[in-house]
Design a protein around this motif. Sequence first.
Motif, PDB file in Angstrom:
ATOM      1  N   ARG A  41       0.826  -1.194   0.000  1.00  0.00           N
ATOM      2  CA  ARG A  41       0.000   0.000   0.000  1.00  0.00           C
ATOM      3  C   ARG A  41       0.866   1.251   0.000  1.00  0.00           C
ATOM      4  NH1 ARG A  41      -5.304  -0.364   1.236  1.00  0.00           N
ATOM      5  NH2 ARG A  41      -5.307   1.651   2.318  1.00  0.00           N
ATOM      6  N   GLU A  63      -6.518   6.527  -0.193  1.00  0.00           N
ATOM      7  CA  GLU A  63      -6.134   5.300  -0.894  1.00  0.00           C
ATOM      8  C   GLU A  63      -7.306   4.349  -1.095  1.00  0.00           C
ATOM      9  OE1 GLU A  63      -2.360   2.209  -0.841  1.00  0.00           O
ATOM     10  OE2 GLU A  63      -2.708   3.544   0.857  1.00  0.00           O
ATOM     11  N   ASP A  64      -8.344   4.463  -0.262  1.00  0.00           N
ATOM     12  CA  ASP A  64      -9.472   3.547  -0.352  1.00  0.00           C
ATOM     13  C   ASP A  64     -10.691   4.159  -1.046  1.00  0.00           C
ATOM     14  OD1 ASP A  64      -8.175   1.385   0.987  1.00  0.00           O
ATOM     15  OD2 ASP A  64      -8.486   2.436   2.886  1.00  0.00           O
TER      16      ASP A  64
END
Length: 447
Positions: free
Chosen positions: A106, A112-113
Motif C-alpha cells: 500500500r 487510498e481507499d
Amino acid sequence: MPHIAVVGSGPSGVYTAQCLVQQQRVPDVRVDVLDRLPCPYGLVRYGVAPDHEKIKSLQGNLRAVLEDERVRFLGGVEVGPALPPAELLRLYDAVVYCVGAAADRRLDVPGEDLTGSWSATDFVAWYSAHPDARDGGFVRGVRSAVAIGVGNVAVDVTRMLARGAAELSPTDMPQAALATLGASEVRDIYMVGRRGPSQARFTTKELRELGSLPDTEIVLDEQELALDPAYLEPSALPAAPRRNVEVLRTWAAQPPEKQGRRIHLRFFLRPVEIVGRDGRVAGVRFERTRPDGHGSVTGTGMYQEIGAELVLRSVGYRGVPPAGLPFDAGHGTVPHLAGRVLREGRVSPGEYVAGWIKRGPTGVIGTNRPCAKETVNSLLDDASVLVRKEPARDPLDALVAAGMRPVPWAGWLAIERAEAELGHALGRGSVKIPDWAGLLGAAGVVS
C-alpha cells in the motif's frame, strides 16, 4: 517411495517438483503439486499480460513437468482450516510451500481507499480472468488514469489501458474484460515514479513496447528527466538502466505526434494524497522530489496534482501469512534456514518453503530455479529423518474422505478444451473462463 507435497503450482512450485524428480540422491520420489485454484501455472496464467505470448509460452515448460509420471497435479486443494499444515504433513513425508506473495503493498496515503483507487494486482487479476477477481468497472467513465510505479507491472497495466479491442481480441482475455477495455474512453495515462528514469525498474523490452502502440503518443517532460544527472550523462550506468535512458532520450527528441491516446511518463513525483470528490477518485497530489546523492530522493516541498478518475497502485507485492505457518510480518516471508521452515527459531521437520514466500517478491521467473534447488537440497539432506507417522497410503484418498474434490490433471485438460471451444464460439482463439462455477463445471467437478 517418498511422497512429497508441493503447495502452489506457479513457477517456484513446478521448479521444486522438477528438482525433486530429477535428483539422484533419493530414488523413486513422487510429488503431488497442490493448488487452491483448479488451474496450474500461478502468475504465468494469472499475472502475465495477455498480449505477452512469448512469456505465456513458458506454460509449455511447466506443463512438461506436471505431465511427468512421477508428478500429480491436484487443483482445488486449499491449505487452511479444513486442511491445516499439521494434517498435510501427516499425509506426506515432507511439504514444500510455494505460495508466492499474494498481497500488494500500500501507499499509506490519504484517499487510498476511495472508489476508483485499486491495486494493479486487482486490475491484472480482472483482465487475466482470475476466478477471485472483481469487476470493479475499472475504466467505465474514465478519461484519465494514473499508474503509480515504474516497474514492469506498471508498464503492463499502462499498455492494457492504451490498447484497443482489435489488438486485444487475439489474446485469451475473458470476453467481458475485452468488451469493457474495447469500449474504454481513456485518453491520458500517467505512469509516475518517485525516483528518476535511471532508477526505474522496468525492462527495456517492456518500455519499448509502449512506443510501438498504435494511435498512442509518448509524452515526456525533458526538464523533469534532466533532474536525473544520469539521464544527461548515461555512459557510467549499468547496461539495463543505460538502455532505458537511451530509449527515453530518443523519444524526448521526437516531435509531438498528436495521437488519439497519450502515455505520460513522469518521474521525481511522490504521491502524498489520492484526491477525492463525492467519494470517488478525482486525482493524485504529488510532491516533487530530487536526488539526495545517495541513491534515493528527498522531498522539495513543491506539489502538483494530476487529475484522474482511476488510480492503479503498482508499488510491489507482499507475502500474506500462510494458514498455520510462522510468518515474519516485517519481511512478508516465512522464517526459514536454507528453505527449512523455522518455528520459534527451530527447524520444523518436514516443512519447507521456496519462491517468493521464502525470499520475498524479488527476481524474475528464472530466479525461482536456484531458489527451488536450494530448498530441495535441504530436503534431501534431511531425507533420512523424514518418516511418515502412519502407514503409507495415497494422500488423495484422505483428501477426498475429508470432503475435498480435487481437480486432477485430466480436469485441467478439460478446462483447456472448454476455453478453446468458448473462443471458437466467439470467433477468437482460446478465451479464459473467468469464474469458479465455469472452471469447476468444465473440469467435471461438482462443488
